[in-house]
Design an enzyme around this catalytic site. Sequence first.
Site, PDB file in Angstrom:
ATOM      1  N   TYR A 142     -10.450  -8.859   4.299  1.00  0.00           N
ATOM      2  CA  TYR A 142     -10.062 -10.124   3.671  1.00  0.00           C
ATOM      3  C   TYR A 142     -10.475 -11.319   4.519  1.00  0.00           C
ATOM      4  O   TYR A 142     -10.693 -12.411   4.004  1.00  0.00           O
ATOM      5  CB  TYR A 142      -8.551 -10.137   3.420  1.00  0.00           C
ATOM      6  CG  TYR A 142      -8.126  -9.108   2.396  1.00  0.00           C
ATOM      7  CD1 TYR A 142      -8.480  -9.244   1.061  1.00  0.00           C
ATOM      8  CD2 TYR A 142      -7.386  -7.992   2.768  1.00  0.00           C
ATOM      9  CE1 TYR A 142      -8.109  -8.300   0.124  1.00  0.00           C
ATOM     10  CE2 TYR A 142      -7.002  -7.044   1.834  1.00  0.00           C
ATOM     11  CZ  TYR A 142      -7.365  -7.197   0.515  1.00  0.00           C
ATOM     12  OH  TYR A 142      -7.006  -6.267  -0.410  1.00  0.00           O
ATOM     13  N   HIS A 178       0.820  -1.221   0.000  1.00  0.00           N
ATOM     14  CA  HIS A 178       0.000   0.000   0.000  1.00  0.00           C
ATOM     15  C   HIS A 178       0.851   1.266   0.000  1.00  0.00           C
ATOM     16  O   HIS A 178       0.766   2.099   0.890  1.00  0.00           O
ATOM     17  CB  HIS A 178      -0.974  -0.007   1.182  1.00  0.00           C
ATOM     18  CG  HIS A 178      -2.091  -0.980   1.036  1.00  0.00           C
ATOM     19  ND1 HIS A 178      -3.295  -0.840   1.686  1.00  0.00           N
ATOM     20  CD2 HIS A 178      -2.199  -2.122   0.308  1.00  0.00           C
ATOM     21  CE1 HIS A 178      -4.093  -1.856   1.377  1.00  0.00           C
ATOM     22  NE2 HIS A 178      -3.428  -2.647   0.533  1.00  0.00           N
ATOM     23  N   GLU A 224     -12.727   1.850  -5.865  1.00  0.00           N
ATOM     24  CA  GLU A 224     -13.410   3.113  -6.104  1.00  0.00           C
ATOM     25  C   GLU A 224     -12.828   3.896  -7.279  1.00  0.00           C
ATOM     26  O   GLU A 224     -11.619   3.878  -7.516  1.00  0.00           O
ATOM     27  CB  GLU A 224     -13.318   4.012  -4.864  1.00  0.00           C
ATOM     28  CG  GLU A 224     -14.017   3.460  -3.652  1.00  0.00           C
ATOM     29  CD  GLU A 224     -13.906   4.381  -2.447  1.00  0.00           C
ATOM     30  OE1 GLU A 224     -14.517   4.051  -1.407  1.00  0.00           O
ATOM     31  OE2 GLU A 224     -13.207   5.423  -2.530  1.00  0.00           O
TER      32      GLU A 224
END
Length: 364
Positions: free
Chosen positions: A251, A136, A230
């Site tokens: 998850y 990330h 998104e």
Amino acid sequence: MLTSLGLVTCVQAQGYRLEVIAQGFDLPWSVAFLPGGDMLITELSGTLHLVRDEKRIDEPIAGVPPAYFAGQGGLMDVVLHPKHAENRLVYLSLAAGDRRRNHTRIVRGTLDLDGMRLLDVETVFDALPEKDTAVHYGARMAFLGDGTLLISIGDGFDFREEAQNIGNHLGTMVRITDTGEVPKDNPFIGLSGARPEIYSYGHRNPQGVFYDAKSGRIFQIEHGARGGDELNLIEPGVNYGWPITTWGIDYSGARISPYTTYPGTAQPLHHWTPSIAPSGMTIYRGAAFPEWTGDIFVTSLVFRKVVRLDMDKTEVSGTEDLFAEIDARIRDVRTGPDGLIYILSEPAGDESGKIWRVLPADSN
């Protein structure tokens, strides 16, 4: 129909034709188009390659700083300065640090094609704080119309609550000048405890950002967890909700939040469940495919396709799946200066990573 022309593979489909223009990449991540027709390709493993005359030059560009290559980290995005033709400046995003302490870093250097190297490389931005996860990073970049640079910073995965904390860069979009300074009109200038570089916040792992010069709008895509990917319209000072609001679940199957909407947070223009794992995006403004003008193209890692979003300004009126014939994880999609679409695919089976070009089916 699939045919092989030497090293070039062509795939014919209704309305378009796909062809491989270069291959031999390990983990291609991003592409930038140089004046004169050359391309720069980043590989996550840390190398920057030149593509010339539809061929990958084996010798990588020298002078690229070492990247922390682990998990999702490595050498990631590449963009050119808006005045690259004059100053030859190239910007790179990379994971910097080690297993215990790493972060997203932005560097820039002067491209010397004769010497095949970057000169005078300097760091223009370091995301804070350092973290101990190799995931990330965000790390996508786009120059805006005023010459400032927008950068996506992921939440580091284990630190998702920090995406609501504007005292650090995790889970934000950051805006700096081309030299790394803070623009005087950033939304949180003068706010006690806020990082002045932050442009928007409440993001998870933004993997695509595109400034549409025609409309002046900034579009962005980001990974959800299990669902909740998104497409966002980015505006200054706005909270995009993560992890207060999400359309996905964790998850593990656990609920991240009971809210899909919440006062004071912005809703996405479009969201995907299950997750498509978006990884790159472009807005098409070329002449080769007039029926796609103004549409957004988003790559999918998990479903090995590109999704076209039929756009009416900021409204999504429909979607179409394209280019599944590539049959590989698709990392990035860009509109070239020639008005054609270019796609980066990762290795699949015995095949290396490739650059694909999309042409009209009836083109020569």
